[in-house]
Scaffold this motif. Structure first.
Motif, PDB file in Angstrom:
ATOM      1  N   ASN A 247      13.581  -5.642  -3.648  1.00 19.35           N
ATOM      2  CA  ASN A 247      13.257  -4.728  -4.744  1.00 19.35           C
ATOM      3  C   ASN A 247      14.528  -4.271  -5.472  1.00 19.35           C
ATOM      4  O   ASN A 247      14.823  -3.090  -5.541  1.00 19.35           O
ATOM      5  N   VAL A 248      15.312  -5.223  -5.978  1.00 17.76           N
ATOM      6  CA  VAL A 248      16.566  -4.827  -6.610  1.00 17.76           C
ATOM      7  C   VAL A 248      16.714  -5.272  -8.054  1.00 17.76           C
ATOM      8  O   VAL A 248      17.576  -4.778  -8.766  1.00 17.76           O
ATOM      9  N   HIS A 249      15.880  -6.188  -8.504  1.00 17.41           N
ATOM     10  CA  HIS A 249      16.093  -6.769  -9.833  1.00 17.41           C
ATOM     11  C   HIS A 249      14.764  -6.752 -10.597  1.00 17.41           C
ATOM     12  O   HIS A 249      13.720  -7.000 -10.013  1.00 17.41           O
ATOM     13  N   PRO A 250      14.804  -6.438 -11.923  1.00 14.57           N
ATOM     14  CA  PRO A 250      13.539  -6.359 -12.661  1.00 14.57           C
ATOM     15  C   PRO A 250      12.707  -7.635 -12.559  1.00 14.57           C
ATOM     16  O   PRO A 250      11.489  -7.578 -12.414  1.00 14.57           O
ATOM     17  N   ALA A 251      13.385  -8.787 -12.620  1.00 10.37           N
ATOM     18  CA  ALA A 251      12.614 -10.029 -12.535  1.00 10.37           C
ATOM     19  C   ALA A 251      12.551 -10.539 -11.090  1.00 10.37           C
ATOM     20  O   ALA A 251      12.138 -11.673 -10.848  1.00 10.37           O
ATOM     21  N   LYS A 252      12.965  -9.720 -10.139  1.00 12.40           N
ATOM     22  CA  LYS A 252      12.928 -10.022  -8.700  1.00 12.40           C
ATOM     23  C   LYS A 252      13.723 -11.278  -8.358  1.00 12.40           C
ATOM     24  O   LYS A 252      13.421 -11.995  -7.432  1.00 12.40           O
ATOM     25  N   ARG A 253      14.768 -11.547  -9.175  1.00 16.38           N
ATOM     26  CA  ARG A 253      15.557 -12.761  -8.957  1.00 16.38           C
ATOM     27  C   ARG A 253      16.632 -12.554  -7.893  1.00 16.38           C
ATOM     28  O   ARG A 253      17.127 -13.493  -7.331  1.00 16.38           O
ATOM     29  N   GLU A 254      16.996 -11.298  -7.690  1.00 22.47           N
ATOM     30  CA  GLU A 254      18.065 -11.042  -6.728  1.00 22.47           C
ATOM     31  C   GLU A 254      17.514 -10.399  -5.483  1.00 22.47           C
ATOM     32  O   GLU A 254      16.501  -9.711  -5.519  1.00 22.47           O
ATOM     33  N   VAL A 255      18.198 -10.608  -4.387  1.00 16.43           N
ATOM     34  CA  VAL A 255      17.836  -9.919  -3.144  1.00 16.43           C
ATOM     35  C   VAL A 255      19.115  -9.379  -2.528  1.00 16.43           C
ATOM     36  O   VAL A 255      20.200  -9.832  -2.848  1.00 16.43           O
TER      37      VAL A 255
ATOM     38  N   PHE B 294       4.977  -7.500  -5.974  1.00 21.00           N
ATOM     39  CA  PHE B 294       4.763  -6.259  -5.205  1.00 21.00           C
ATOM     40  C   PHE B 294       4.773  -5.027  -6.101  1.00 21.00           C
ATOM     41  O   PHE B 294       4.449  -3.937  -5.677  1.00 21.00           O
ATOM     42  N   ARG B 295       5.111  -5.225  -7.396  1.00 18.12           N
ATOM     43  CA  ARG B 295       5.267  -4.031  -8.226  1.00 18.12           C
ATOM     44  C   ARG B 295       4.047  -3.712  -9.067  1.00 18.12           C
ATOM     45  O   ARG B 295       3.947  -2.633  -9.631  1.00 18.12           O
ATOM     46  N   GLY B 296       3.132  -4.671  -9.207  1.00 19.82           N
ATOM     47  CA  GLY B 296       1.965  -4.431 -10.050  1.00 19.82           C
ATOM     48  C   GLY B 296       2.333  -4.235 -11.506  1.00 19.82           C
ATOM     49  O   GLY B 296       1.726  -3.421 -12.210  1.00 19.82           O
ATOM     50  N   GLU B 297       3.316  -4.966 -11.962  1.00 18.92           N
ATOM     51  CA  GLU B 297       3.823  -4.753 -13.313  1.00 18.92           C
ATOM     52  C   GLU B 297       3.574  -5.925 -14.243  1.00 18.92           C
ATOM     53  O   GLU B 297       3.497  -5.744 -15.454  1.00 18.92           O
ATOM     54  N   ALA B 298       3.500  -7.138 -13.655  1.00 17.39           N
ATOM     55  CA  ALA B 298       3.551  -8.328 -14.507  1.00 17.39           C
ATOM     56  C   ALA B 298       2.351  -8.424 -15.452  1.00 17.39           C
ATOM     57  O   ALA B 298       2.524  -8.579 -16.664  1.00 17.39           O
ATOM     58  N   LEU B 299       1.137  -8.323 -14.903  1.00 16.22           N
ATOM     59  CA  LEU B 299      -0.025  -8.530 -15.769  1.00 16.22           C
ATOM     60  C   LEU B 299      -0.086  -7.522 -16.913  1.00 16.22           C
ATOM     61  O   LEU B 299      -0.219  -7.913 -18.075  1.00 16.22           O
TER      62      LEU B 299
ATOM     63  N   ARG C 100       0.826  -1.213   0.000  1.00 12.95           N
ATOM     64  CA  ARG C 100       0.000   0.000   0.000  1.00 12.95           C
ATOM     65  C   ARG C 100       0.860   1.262   0.000  1.00 12.95           C
ATOM     66  O   ARG C 100       0.459   2.297  -0.512  1.00 12.95           O
ATOM     67  N   SER C 101       2.027   1.179   0.651  1.00 10.52           N
ATOM     68  CA  SER C 101       2.840   2.385   0.801  1.00 10.52           C
ATOM     69  C   SER C 101       4.313   2.038   0.641  1.00 10.52           C
ATOM     70  O   SER C 101       4.683   0.859   0.588  1.00 10.52           O
ATOM     71  N   GLY C 102       5.128   3.065   0.585  1.00  9.22           N
ATOM     72  CA  GLY C 102       6.571   2.868   0.472  1.00  9.22           C
ATOM     73  C   GLY C 102       7.112   2.076   1.656  1.00  9.22           C
ATOM     74  O   GLY C 102       8.049   1.294   1.517  1.00  9.22           O
ATOM     75  N   LEU C 103       6.471   2.260   2.815  1.00  9.21           N
ATOM     76  CA  LEU C 103       6.939   1.540   4.008  1.00  9.21           C
ATOM     77  C   LEU C 103       6.807   0.029   3.829  1.00  9.21           C
ATOM     78  O   LEU C 103       7.663  -0.739   4.259  1.00  9.21           O
TER      79      LEU C 103
END
Ligand code: ADP
Ligand code: MG
Length: 612
Positions: free
Chosen positions: A299-307, A95-100, A82-85
């Motif tokens: 939140n570091v990699h476009p495909a969220k593969r890295e942490v 968490f990004r709302g980007e895939a669909l 919901r927020s940056g926090l």
């Protein structure tokens, strides 16, 4: 006139898709992750033509109502934060709302979804990012998403797709990993209408691995259970020492349920395996790390593969320790397997039994007690290597002088095999392999690899206690090194001394070599030291200082271990086996190659066609 223009939404989505949607397997990954986040207990994936013509993912998760279904196709629309926090404590896969929206912009897209309470569902058709139709539909609760003609509107991307088989194998690999990561979810994978695999929901990871890969594969793995502190737990399975692959494909790590590729953890794994892994090989791991989500940035990699971990060193150490303990705990089982008495086989002509002299027996008896103590200990965490007792038998090395004229002849004594002496030595094959018999059949031991392991562990325990004995040079040598090497050596002088090297700064990037380890035989110590420093420096980026000494030893023992053609006398062979079984990691040499191979009766029977 202004040169800068906002891109139309579809184009912006296509740009975003370039990062998220690389190939059919990445579409499958995103859709399956959504199904997992939606709490599904069953996920079915079907593809046609490697996913290039059709990808369909159907789940029985919570579904969406009409408004949410429409919103889910907007960029940056998500139900997960919901927020940056919230970004700092993500517990969902998305968490990004980007895939669909990204997927919908690069294919002919269909979504049919229904919540469990609703009387009807919603079906939406999208074409290259533009909504074509929205209507009521009547499917079961859950969500179906279908992506047809992937990249039909991005020919540049489509060109990069590989053959049907290659794309299928990427999809299958992705699904197998997700299935391993989530055993409680049932997975079905269909390719061009043929069922490829089906994994029923299960409570245990072991069952899931067995279902997917078979019981034999599971046999090669060891279970990990390690909780170094609150808020950090490691579990799962890893390959036994000596079990490895030439690619990283089966080096699988999940962080809070997310499949990740993380360099910190790869280093941890390498360090944990260390001498139990061959150079250039990768371990098999299905490692699960549960960690406080606030201490890891996903939140570091476009495909969220890295942490990224807030405290990477601690994670790396925890991984290394978990691996090390797990491998050591396997020792009890091994010694049991290899020491189980050979089955009495009445019809076969048995080799001459081996008589163990009285003096030797007492040593053996003592060792067995130590083995048993260790194997019960192994159920609880095993203490780190340096706190384990050093076995008396492994202190004096095997005499290595070869005896060319008298190959081993079994002692002509027919008394019974001592109950403590649980392995029966049959003979030597090709002046290299020691043949033994145990309960399960034939055991082959590589005498060179075995001796390497023994020497390695002896020297390591010396290094950890009083230090490796040094051989003083009569005339000290000087060696010129680069300023960087010089600094490195000065910083590490103490550690190097434990390894038996006495090096003194002599000013102006010159070092004085006063002593070298006794085991370190070299015609040109100055050159050897220089090579060693090069190697150690390149290794210390990936290996901790603690392991540095082990590397030196592992590199040198090879030259001093008995060789393939060295013919050993019977007592020497016996001693070698005994010392080997007393090692911490008896089953592989310090380079990760196996020291022993078991060829069981069932394998022999199969080979002789007695059994199918
Ligand atoms: P993200 O997963 O990052 O939130 P997505 O674009 O993948 O973004 O999905 C957008 C939203 O659509 C999700 O937040 C979720 O609410 C909803 N959604 C997507 N797939 C499903 C599904 N299979 N079942 C239920 N809801 C879903
Ligand atoms: Mg998602």
């Amino acid at each position: 006139m202004s040169q800068i223009k906002l891109l139309p939404d579809e184009v912006a989505s296509q740009v975003a898709a370039g990062e998220v949607v690389e190939r059919p397997a990445s579409v499958v990954k995103e859709l399956v992750e959504n199904s997992i986040d939606a709490g599904a207990s069953r996920i079915e994936v079907a593809i046609a033509q490697g996913g290039m013509s059709v990808i369909r993912v159907v789940d029985n998760g919570i579904g969406m109502d009409r408004d949410d279904a429409l919103l889910s196709l907007e960029r940056h629309a998500t139900s997960k934060i919901r927020s940056g926090l919230d970004l700092a404590r993500i517990c969902t896969l998305g968490f990004r709302g980007e895939a669909l929206p990204s997927i919908a912009s690069v294919c002919r897209f269909q979504m049919a979804t229904r919540t469990h309470q609703a009387v009807e569902g919603t079906e939406i058709l999208v074409n290259g990012g533009k909504i074509d139709s929205v209507q009521a539909s009547g499917e079961a609760p859950g969500t179906l998403i279908e992506a047809r003609s992937l990249f039909y509107n991005l020919p540049a991307r489509r060109k990069f797709l590989r053959s049907d088989n290659t794309e299928t194998s990427h999809v299958q690999h992705q699904l197998l990993l997700q299935a391993i990561g989530h055993p409680s979810i049932g997975f079905v994978f269909v390719r061009d209408r043929d069922l490829v695999f089906q994994a029923p929901p299960t409570k245990s990871l072991a069952d899931r691995i067995r279902d997917l890969r078979g019981a034999e594969f599971l046999e090669q793995l060891l279970e990990v259970q390690f909780e170094p502190r609150e808020g950090l737990r490691l579990s799962g399975f890893i390959g036994r020492a000596g079990v490895s692959r030439s690619t990283k494909a089966e080096q699988v790590i999940f962080v809070n349920g997310r499949l990740v590729d993380n360099i910190t953890m790869q280093h941890g794994l390498r360090e944990g395996y260390h001498t139990a892994l061959m150079k250039g090989q990768y371990p098999i791991t299905f490692l699960f790390i549960e960690i406080d989500p606030e201490t890891v940035d996903v939140n570091v990699h476009p495909a969220k593969r890295e942490v990224r971990f807030h405290e990477p060193d601690k994670i790396r150490d925890a991984v290394a320790q978990a691996v090390q303990r797990t491998l050591e705990s396997d020792r009890g089982r091994w010694s049991q397997v290899f020491q189980k008495p050979a089955k009495p086989v009445p019809d076969r002509v048995l080799p001459q039994p081996v008589r163990v002299p009285q003096a030797e027996q007492s040593v053996l008896r003592k060792e067995r007690i130590e083995f048993q103590a260790l194997s019960t200990e192994s159920r609880t965490p095993v203490p780190p290597i340096n706190s384990l007792p050093v076995h008396s038998a492994s202190i004096d090395p095997v005499p290595v002088d070869p005896i060319p004229e008298s190959p081993w002849v079994p002692p002509a004594d027919t008394s019974e095999v001592s109950p403590e002496h649980q392995f029966k030595i049959i003979g030597i094959l090709g002046k290299l392999y020691i043949l033994m018999e145990n309960e399960q059949g034939l055991v082959l031991v590589d005498q060179h690899a075995a001796h390497e392991r023994i020497l390695f562990e002896q020297l390591r325990s010396q290094m950890e206690s009083e230090g490796v004995p040094t051989q003083r040079l009569l005339i000290p040598l000087t060696v010129q090194v680069t300023p960087k090497d010089y600094d490195w050596i000065t910083i590490n002088a103490e550690a190097l001394e434990k390894m038996g090297f006495i090096l003194e700064p002599f000013g102006d990037s010159t070092l004085k070599i006063d002593g070298i380890p006794q085991f370190f035989r070299s015609d040109d110590p100055a050159l050897a030291v220089r090579h060693l420093v090069d190697e150690l420096r390149s290794m210390t980026t990936t290996t901790s200082r603690l392991r540095m000494g082990e590397d030196v030893i592992a590199k040198t023992v090879c030259r001093h271990a008995i060789k393939a053609n060295d013919q050993l006398r019977f007592p020497e062979i016996e001693r070698l086996i005994k010392d080997l079984l007393a090692c911490e990691l008896p089953y592989c040499c310090p380079h990760g190659r196996p020291t022993m191979i078991q060829m069981g009766y069932s394998e022999l029977e199969k080979k002789f066609g007695r059994k199918v």
